[in-house]
Write a protein that holds these residues in place. Sequence first.
Motif, PDB file in Angstrom:
ATOM      1  N   ARG A  93       2.490   1.578  -3.647  1.00  0.00           N
ATOM      2  CA  ARG A  93       1.551   1.833  -4.744  1.00  0.00           C
ATOM      3  C   ARG A  93       0.882   3.206  -4.643  1.00  0.00           C
ATOM      4  NH1 ARG A  93      -2.500  -2.806  -6.213  1.00  0.00           N
ATOM      5  NH2 ARG A  93      -3.314  -2.320  -4.135  1.00  0.00           N
ATOM      6  N   ASN A  94       0.919   3.807  -3.473  1.00  0.00           N
ATOM      7  CA  ASN A  94       0.281   5.114  -3.306  1.00  0.00           C
ATOM      8  C   ASN A  94       1.271   6.273  -3.324  1.00  0.00           C
ATOM      9  OD1 ASN A  94      -2.770   4.730  -2.731  1.00  0.00           O
ATOM     10  ND2 ASN A  94      -1.784   3.122  -1.527  1.00  0.00           N
ATOM     11  N   TYR A 136       9.088  -0.336  -6.855  1.00  0.00           N
ATOM     12  CA  TYR A 136       7.766   0.076  -7.350  1.00  0.00           C
ATOM     13  C   TYR A 136       7.060  -1.075  -8.066  1.00  0.00           C
ATOM     14  CZ  TYR A 136       4.331   3.119  -9.655  1.00  0.00           C
ATOM     15  OH  TYR A 136       3.168   3.708 -10.087  1.00  0.00           O
ATOM     16  N   TYR A 152       3.302  -4.109  -7.367  1.00  0.00           N
ATOM     17  CA  TYR A 152       2.220  -4.484  -8.284  1.00  0.00           C
ATOM     18  C   TYR A 152       2.284  -5.966  -8.631  1.00  0.00           C
ATOM     19  CZ  TYR A 152       1.144   0.452  -8.896  1.00  0.00           C
ATOM     20  OH  TYR A 152       0.780   1.762  -8.670  1.00  0.00           O
ATOM     21  N   GLU A 199       0.818  -1.211   0.000  1.00  0.00           N
ATOM     22  CA  GLU A 199       0.000   0.000   0.000  1.00  0.00           C
ATOM     23  C   GLU A 199       0.854   1.263   0.000  1.00  0.00           C
ATOM     24  OE1 GLU A 199      -3.243   0.065  -0.495  1.00  0.00           O
ATOM     25  OE2 GLU A 199      -3.060  -2.107  -0.705  1.00  0.00           O
TER      26      GLU A 199
END
Length: 233
Positions: free
Chosen positions: A66-67, A110, A114, A63
């Motif tokens: 991804r944010n 990064y 995902y 979290e």
Amino acid sequence: MPTLDLAAILHGQFLDWLVAGVGLSLRLTAAALLLSLPLGLGVALMRLSPWRPLSALAWTYVEAVRNIPLLAHLLFWYFAVPELLPDALKTWLYEGHIEAAAAVAGLVVYTAAYLAEDIRSGLRSVPEGQWLAARSLGMSGSAALRWVVLPQALRATVPPLISQTLNLWKNTSIASVIGTAELMTQAQRVESASFRGFETFLVATCVYLGVSLLITAAGALYQWRFPVRAATR
């Protein structure tokens, strides 16, 4: 009226710069993909762990990463992380290829977030009966995961993996903000020296499009050669 003259940039030093940029972009993509796959797999397994602190740690990583925009990740790895390292290591990095190293680190962290979610979805798509059948044959939990569940889950993960590879290839262009000499940086260099902005970025666009289509075609070929079939319960 300006005329289109691709020959003005596709020769001599300008061509060498562009080719070098394409080569570095491809190497960044390959390195980041190879490193982010095992990291993403590890995080996905942590997310599914019955031990709550481990699962919570993996959830926090996914979290948080991804944010935060990829640009912020790259700037963090380029400007902040080296300052936390011992002086000898920091000096060695700055004397070498700190830009490429920071780009790979940022892209790996990064992309792995995902990939972890894609792999976790693949693992959860394997019917519970496959676990039970493997255990009934005398397999340990780790053996069942390795030989029965993971092969099925990873094959189901191929389509989203292709999408993430495409995103990774395109995301290498953002590494230009930290001075990495990838395709976009070299294109800007050629444009500044040749004053042929349209031709330069037309070539760069065609390269990005061409490689993206090749990745898509490779994924389609794999799915045709190894179609994913639903496992029986």
